[in-house]
Structures are given as structure tokens and as C-alpha cells.
Motif scaffolding. Sequence first.
Motif, PDB file in Angstrom:
ATOM      1  N   PHE A  56      43.886  34.672  33.719  1.00 32.79           N
ATOM      2  CA  PHE A  56      44.583  35.065  34.942  1.00 32.79           C
ATOM      3  C   PHE A  56      43.537  35.407  36.002  1.00 32.79           C
ATOM      4  O   PHE A  56      42.356  35.570  35.700  1.00 32.79           O
ATOM      5  N   THR A  57      44.010  35.519  37.242  1.00 35.94           N
ATOM      6  CA  THR A  57      43.129  35.847  38.352  1.00 35.94           C
ATOM      7  C   THR A  57      43.220  37.335  38.656  1.00 35.94           C
ATOM      8  O   THR A  57      44.302  37.869  38.864  1.00 35.94           O
ATOM      9  N   LEU A  58      42.052  37.976  38.712  1.00 39.04           N
ATOM     10  CA  LEU A  58      42.017  39.416  38.961  1.00 39.04           C
ATOM     11  C   LEU A  58      42.433  39.788  40.373  1.00 39.04           C
ATOM     12  O   LEU A  58      42.751  40.947  40.627  1.00 39.04           O
ATOM     13  N   GLU A  59      42.440  38.837  41.250  1.00 37.85           N
ATOM     14  CA  GLU A  59      42.619  39.106  42.671  1.00 37.85           C
ATOM     15  C   GLU A  59      43.862  39.947  42.960  1.00 37.85           C
ATOM     16  O   GLU A  59      43.851  40.781  43.867  1.00 37.85           O
ATOM     17  N   ASN A  60      44.935  39.748  42.230  1.00 38.54           N
ATOM     18  CA  ASN A  60      46.175  40.464  42.478  1.00 38.54           C
ATOM     19  C   ASN A  60      46.373  41.696  41.598  1.00 38.54           C
ATOM     20  O   ASN A  60      47.458  42.279  41.593  1.00 38.54           O
ATOM     21  N   TYR A  61      45.323  42.075  40.890  1.00 35.54           N
ATOM     22  CA  TYR A  61      45.433  43.182  39.947  1.00 35.54           C
ATOM     23  C   TYR A  61      44.546  44.348  40.354  1.00 35.54           C
ATOM     24  O   TYR A  61      43.390  44.169  40.741  1.00 35.54           O
ATOM     25  N   ALA A  62      45.113  45.540  40.241  1.00 34.40           N
ATOM     26  CA  ALA A  62      44.299  46.748  40.256  1.00 34.40           C
ATOM     27  C   ALA A  62      43.678  46.893  38.870  1.00 34.40           C
ATOM     28  O   ALA A  62      44.330  46.643  37.861  1.00 34.40           O
ATOM     29  N   ILE A  63      42.414  47.289  38.843  1.00 40.31           N
ATOM     30  CA  ILE A  63      41.705  47.434  37.577  1.00 40.31           C
ATOM     31  C   ILE A  63      41.225  48.867  37.426  1.00 40.31           C
ATOM     32  O   ILE A  63      40.585  49.425  38.324  1.00 40.31           O
ATOM     33  N   CYS A 101      38.654  48.706  30.082  1.00 37.38           N
ATOM     34  CA  CYS A 101      39.224  48.358  31.373  1.00 37.38           C
ATOM     35  C   CYS A 101      40.657  47.880  31.155  1.00 37.38           C
ATOM     36  O   CYS A 101      41.006  47.392  30.067  1.00 37.38           O
ATOM     37  N   ALA A 102      41.470  48.063  32.190  1.00 36.63           N
ATOM     38  CA  ALA A 102      42.888  47.709  32.090  1.00 36.63           C
ATOM     39  C   ALA A 102      43.386  47.275  33.460  1.00 36.63           C
ATOM     40  O   ALA A 102      42.857  47.718  34.485  1.00 36.63           O
ATOM     41  N   GLY A 103      44.402  46.416  33.466  1.00 35.73           N
ATOM     42  CA  GLY A 103      44.916  45.895  34.713  1.00 35.73           C
ATOM     43  C   GLY A 103      46.404  46.130  34.890  1.00 35.73           C
ATOM     44  O   GLY A 103      47.162  46.206  33.912  1.00 35.73           O
ATOM     45  N   ARG A 104      46.811  46.264  36.125  1.00 37.93           N
ATOM     46  CA  ARG A 104      48.210  46.325  36.525  1.00 37.93           C
ATOM     47  C   ARG A 104      48.294  45.701  37.905  1.00 37.93           C
ATOM     48  O   ARG A 104      47.282  45.621  38.612  1.00 37.93           O
ATOM     49  N   GLU A 105      49.470  45.283  38.316  1.00 41.56           N
ATOM     50  CA  GLU A 105      49.572  44.582  39.585  1.00 41.56           C
ATOM     51  C   GLU A 105      49.311  45.500  40.769  1.00 41.56           C
ATOM     52  O   GLU A 105      49.858  46.594  40.851  1.00 41.56           O
ATOM     53  N   HIS A 106      48.425  45.039  41.625  1.00 43.63           N
ATOM     54  CA  HIS A 106      48.193  45.522  42.979  1.00 43.63           C
ATOM     55  C   HIS A 106      47.547  46.886  43.132  1.00 43.63           C
ATOM     56  O   HIS A 106      46.432  46.990  43.629  1.00 43.63           O
ATOM     57  N   CYS A 151      39.687  53.645  39.264  1.00 42.81           N
ATOM     58  CA  CYS A 151      40.541  52.480  39.447  1.00 42.81           C
ATOM     59  C   CYS A 151      40.297  51.928  40.845  1.00 42.81           C
ATOM     60  O   CYS A 151      39.961  52.685  41.762  1.00 42.81           O
ATOM     61  N   ILE A 152      40.454  50.611  41.000  1.00 43.00           N
ATOM     62  CA  ILE A 152      40.279  49.978  42.304  1.00 43.00           C
ATOM     63  C   ILE A 152      41.454  49.059  42.579  1.00 43.00           C
ATOM     64  O   ILE A 152      41.858  48.262  41.715  1.00 43.00           O
ATOM     65  N   ASN A 153      42.023  49.188  43.775  1.00 45.61           N
ATOM     66  CA  ASN A 153      43.158  48.351  44.171  1.00 45.61           C
ATOM     67  C   ASN A 153      42.744  46.884  44.284  1.00 45.61           C
ATOM     68  O   ASN A 153      41.572  46.557  44.465  1.00 45.61           O
ATOM     69  N   SER A 154      43.758  46.022  44.274  1.00 51.00           N
ATOM     70  CA  SER A 154      43.481  44.600  44.344  1.00 51.00           C
ATOM     71  C   SER A 154      43.089  44.143  45.738  1.00 51.00           C
ATOM     72  O   SER A 154      42.148  43.382  45.911  1.00 51.00           O
ATOM     73  N   ALA A 155      43.820  44.613  46.756  1.00 50.44           N
ATOM     74  CA  ALA A 155      43.650  44.042  48.096  1.00 50.44           C
ATOM     75  C   ALA A 155      42.763  44.891  48.987  1.00 50.44           C
ATOM     76  O   ALA A 155      41.797  44.392  49.555  1.00 50.44           O
TER      77      ALA A 155
END
Length: 125
Positions: free
Chosen positions: A27-34, A96-101, A50-54
Amino acid sequence: QLQLVESGGGLVQPGGSLRLSCAASGFTLENYAIGWFHQAPGKEREGVLCINSADFREVYANSVKGRFTISRDNAKNTVYLQMNSLKPEDTGVYYCAGREHYCPNSLPQFSFDVWGQGTQVTVSS
């Protein structure tokens, strides 16, 4: 398959530095907060950064302010955790973990959907 892979852990002396990487595959990290989470030996896992996606806005735990920084390179599909002035209490497994935006303010684990397997960091002389 969505997957995150951490790397960069190891043994470091107190006061030293390490940089951890979190690379995404499937998947592409671009749309995910990590987010980065720390589990010390015998303790619960807790959110660190944590860092936002956009907008790249960051959420920090007080314990790491001024010592740890988070950054992302969407072109490389990777997020980094720069850890400076390391202390023995920073020892543990880092995930590390991801969630949308967006990063939630309190970094609850349940709100993150994709997790890496973790990398061990040991701070000891």
C-alpha cells in the motif's frame, strides 16, 4: 497484503542515537498517518510519536519531546524515527503502525489498523 516493516534497532550506549525506519509494502503510505509505539520489558505498549499523512502535523508523548523526531518520505514509502539522547528507559521493542490520514491526540493502539513486527532497541553501557 498491507505490511509495515521496521528496521534500524540495535544496542546503543546512553546518550547515543539511533534512526529507525518503517517501510510500507502492499500500500501507499501517502494517505496514512504513521505512529511509533514503544513496549518496554514487562510493560504495556504505548504511543510515542505520530505524523499525519497530509499536513505532517506531529503528536508527541511528553517523555520524548526534544529527543525524538519523526519524519516521512512518501516517495520512498518510509517513515523514520530519529532517537537522540537515548536513556536506558527507552529500551524495548519499537513498533510502527498506520491508520488513515490523522493522528489521534492520545495515540490509542486500537485506532491503528496496520502494524509492523517490531524492532528491538537496547540502551545500555
